[in-house]
Design a protein around this motif. Structure first.
Motif, mmCIF file in Angstrom:
data_model
loop_
_atom_site.group_PDB
_atom_site.id
_atom_site.type_symbol
_atom_site.label_atom_id
_atom_site.label_comp_id
_atom_site.label_asym_id
_atom_site.label_seq_id
_atom_site.Cartn_x
_atom_site.Cartn_y
_atom_site.Cartn_z
ATOM 1 N N GLN A 1 0.816 -1.222 0.000
ATOM 2 C CA GLN A 1 0.000 0.000 0.000
ATOM 3 C C GLN A 1 0.846 1.268 0.000
ATOM 4 N N THR A 2 2.121 1.162 0.388
ATOM 5 C CA THR A 2 2.987 2.338 0.432
ATOM 6 C C THR A 2 4.141 2.169 -0.549
ATOM 7 N N ALA A 3 4.816 3.270 -0.838
ATOM 8 C CA ALA A 3 5.912 3.252 -1.814
ATOM 9 C C ALA A 3 7.075 2.400 -1.319
ATOM 10 N N ARG A 4 7.799 1.830 -2.255
ATOM 11 C CA ARG A 4 8.918 0.950 -1.920
ATOM 12 C C ARG A 4 9.972 1.665 -1.066
ATOM 13 N N GLY A 5 10.248 2.912 -1.390
ATOM 14 C CA GLY A 5 11.268 3.654 -0.667
ATOM 15 C C GLY A 5 10.959 3.898 0.791
ATOM 16 N N ASN A 6 9.719 3.693 1.202
ATOM 17 C CA ASN A 6 9.335 3.908 2.594
ATOM 18 C C ASN A 6 9.568 2.675 3.468
ATOM 19 N N HIS A 7 10.111 1.613 2.890
ATOM 20 C CA HIS A 7 10.341 0.383 3.636
ATOM 21 C C HIS A 7 11.824 0.198 3.934
ATOM 22 N N GLN A 8 12.106 -0.592 4.965
ATOM 23 C CA GLN A 8 13.489 -0.911 5.333
ATOM 24 C C GLN A 8 13.943 -2.240 4.732
ATOM 25 N N VAL A 9 13.015 -3.170 4.581
ATOM 26 C CA VAL A 9 13.332 -4.504 4.067
ATOM 27 C C VAL A 9 12.369 -4.838 2.931
ATOM 28 N N ALA A 10 12.912 -5.385 1.843
ATOM 29 C CA ALA A 10 12.089 -5.874 0.738
ATOM 30 C C ALA A 10 12.348 -7.372 0.590
ATOM 31 N N LEU A 11 11.305 -8.171 0.766
ATOM 32 C CA LEU A 11 11.430 -9.629 0.702
ATOM 33 C C LEU A 11 10.589 -10.158 -0.451
ATOM 34 N N SER A 12 11.237 -10.870 -1.358
ATOM 35 C CA SER A 12 10.540 -11.490 -2.485
ATOM 36 C C SER A 12 10.657 -13.002 -2.352
ATOM 37 N N LEU A 13 9.523 -13.687 -2.298
ATOM 38 C CA LEU A 13 9.500 -15.142 -2.182
ATOM 39 C C LEU A 13 9.031 -15.730 -3.507
ATOM 40 N N VAL A 14 9.896 -16.541 -4.121
ATOM 41 C CA VAL A 14 9.600 -17.140 -5.423
ATOM 42 C C VAL A 14 9.412 -18.641 -5.232
ATOM 43 N N TRP A 15 8.225 -19.143 -5.558
ATOM 44 C CA TRP A 15 7.963 -20.577 -5.473
ATOM 45 C C TRP A 15 8.424 -21.229 -6.772
ATOM 46 N N LYS A 16 9.434 -22.091 -6.657
ATOM 47 C CA LYS A 16 10.003 -22.735 -7.832
ATOM 48 C C LYS A 16 10.679 -24.037 -7.410
ATOM 49 N N LYS A 17 11.089 -24.815 -8.384
ATOM 50 C CA LYS A 17 11.807 -26.050 -8.110
ATOM 51 C C LYS A 17 13.259 -25.729 -7.725
ATOM 52 N N VAL A 18 13.658 -26.168 -6.534
ATOM 53 C CA VAL A 18 15.034 -25.998 -6.071
ATOM 54 C C VAL A 18 15.546 -27.349 -5.586
ATOM 55 N N GLU A 19 16.796 -27.654 -5.878
ATOM 56 C CA GLU A 19 17.328 -28.985 -5.614
ATOM 57 C C GLU A 19 17.765 -29.200 -4.171
ATOM 58 N N ASN A 20 18.388 -28.203 -3.564
ATOM 59 C CA ASN A 20 19.004 -28.393 -2.247
ATOM 60 C C ASN A 20 18.350 -27.547 -1.162
ATOM 61 N N GLY A 21 17.051 -27.415 -1.223
ATOM 62 C CA GLY A 21 16.352 -26.618 -0.221
ATOM 63 C C GLY A 21 16.239 -25.169 -0.637
ATOM 64 N N PRO A 22 15.602 -24.347 0.181
ATOM 65 C CA PRO A 22 15.410 -22.932 -0.145
ATOM 66 C C PRO A 22 16.730 -22.218 -0.397
#
Length: 317
Positions: free
Chosen positions: A170-191
Motif C-alpha cells: 500500500q505504500t511506496a517501496r522507498g518507505n520500507h526498510q526490508v524488501a522480501l521477495s518469495l519465489v515458489w520454484k523447483k530448487v534442488e538443495n532446499g530454499p
C-alpha cells in the motif's frame, strides 16, 4: 653443452613488431615529471619531497570528491582516511582511521542507508515453515515490503502459499526498510536466499536462511550470550543434518533428544520462544515426525502453535 645461436647480434638493431602496444622498458629511469610538474631541475631530496607533496595533494582531492559523493548519496562509510600535507623540512603523511564500532557490525541493516533486498526461492512441495514465522517476527521490527511469485517451473501451487509472504504494497517501496521477495520454484538443495548478487554466493538451506533473518531481527544474538548462541547452533545443525536431511534412524534419535530436553524446559534454548523452536518445528513437519512425536514434544508444539506468529503456519497444517 649445446650451442645456441644468439637471438640478435650485440650492438645490432632489433626490429620489433609494430602490431602491438608499445610499453616502456622496466629498466629505463622514471620520468622527471608527475602530473605536469617538472622536477628535473631539483636536487634528488627536493625532487622526492616535491613528488610526495604532489601525490598527497591528489589524495586530498580524491578525499574531497569522496566526501562530496557521500553527502550526495547519503552513504555511510566504515573507514575514514585523512591525509595531512608534509612539512617543508621533512616529508611526512599522517593517516587517521576510524574503525567501525562493534555495534554497527551486528546487523546487515546497521550500515545500509537504503532498502535491504532479499530474494528467497523455495519449493512449494516442501514449504519452509520457519521462514513464515520469522517473517512475522521481522515485521514487528522493521517496515517490510513482501511479495510472492510463482515460477514457471511449478504448477498447482497451493493458493495459500502465495498469500503467506505479502505485505506493504500500500505504500511506496522507498518507505520500507526490508524488501522480501518469495519465489515458489523447483530448487534442488532446499530454499535459496540471495541478498547481493555482486557480492555473495547463494545461501542454501532453510536453517542457514533462518540464521540470516534472525540476525536482522536480533542483531546481538551472537554476542549477548555466547553459550546460548553456541547451544542454538548445535540444535540448528541437528535440525538440518538429522531431521531435514537425515535418515529415519537419525530423525528418531533427534526427536528423542528433543523430548528429553523439553522435560526440563518449555523451550529448546533459553526461557522463551526463539529461532531454534521455529526451525525445529518446521523440520519435524517436513520429516513427518509431528504425528508420532513423544509427549513432551507434543506439548511443546502446542505452545508454539498458540503463539500469534504461528497463525499463518496453522493454516497450512
Amino acid at each position: 653443452m649445446y650451442h645456441v645461436k644468439p637471438y640478435y647480434e650485440s650492438g645490432g638493431k632489433v626490429d620489433f613488431p609494430n602490431i602491438m602496444y608499445a610499453v616502456r622498458h622496466y629498466h629505463e629511469p622514471s620520468p622527471s615529471n608527475v602530473q605536469g610538474h617538472d622536477f628535473s631541475s631539483l636536487d634528488p631530496v627536493s625532487a622526492l619531497e616535491a613528488r610526495q607533496e604532489s601525490i598527497l595533494a591528489r589524495l586530498g582531492q580524491l578525499q574531497q570528491t569522496l566526501t562530496r559523493l557521500k553527502a550526495q548519496y547519503a552513504v555511510t562509510t566504515t573507514t575514514t582516511v585523512t591525509a595531512a600535507p608534509p612539512q617543508k623540512q621533512a616529508a611526512s603523511a599522517s593517516f587517521s582511521v576510524r574503525q567501525t564500532s562493534i555495534a554497527a557490525l551486528k546487523s546487515p541493516l546497521a550500515s545500509s542507508s537504503g532498502i535491504h533486498d532479499m530474494v528467497i526461492n523455495a519449493d512449494p512441495n516442501a514449504p519452509p515453515l520457519s521462514l513464515f514465522v520469522l517473517f512475522e517476527m521481522l515485521k514487528q521490527r522493521y517496515s517490510v515490503l513482501a511479495t510472492s511469485y510463482v515460477h514457471s517451473s511449478v504448477s498447482d501451487v497451493n493458493p495459500r502459499l502465495t498469500e503467506m509472504v505479502v505485505c506493504g504494497s500500500q505504500t511506496a517501496r522507498g518507505n520500507h526498510q526490508v524488501a522480501l521477495s518469495l519465489v515458489w520454484k523447483k530448487v534442488e538443495n532446499g530454499p535459496e536466499l540471495m541478498v547481493s548478487p555482486a557480492k555473495q554466493s547463494v545461501i542454501t538451506g532453510e536453517v542457514n536462511i533462518a540464521r540470516y533473518i534472525n540476525r536482522l531481527i536480533s542483531p546481538g544474538f551472537d554476542t549477548t550470550d555466547i553459550v546460548k548462541a553456541t547451544t542454538a547452533d548445535e540444535w540448528l545443525d541437528m535440525a538440518d543434518l538429522q531431521l531435514i536431511n537425515g535418515n529415519s534412524k537419525q530423525r528418531n534419535a533427534t526427536t528423542k533428544s528433543l523430548n528429553t530436553k523439553l522435560k526440563k524446559s518449555d523451550w529448546v534454548v533459553g526461557d522463551e520462544f526463539s529461532l531454534v523452536d521455529a526451525v525445529l518445528f518446521s523440520a519435524l513437519a517436513q520429516s513427518d515426525q509431528i504425528s508420532s512425536a513423544p509427549e513432551n514434544v507434543q506439548k511443546w508444539m502446542k505452545r508454539c502453535t498458540a503463539l500469534p506468529v504461528f497463525a499463518s503456519v496453522m493454516t497450512l497444517l
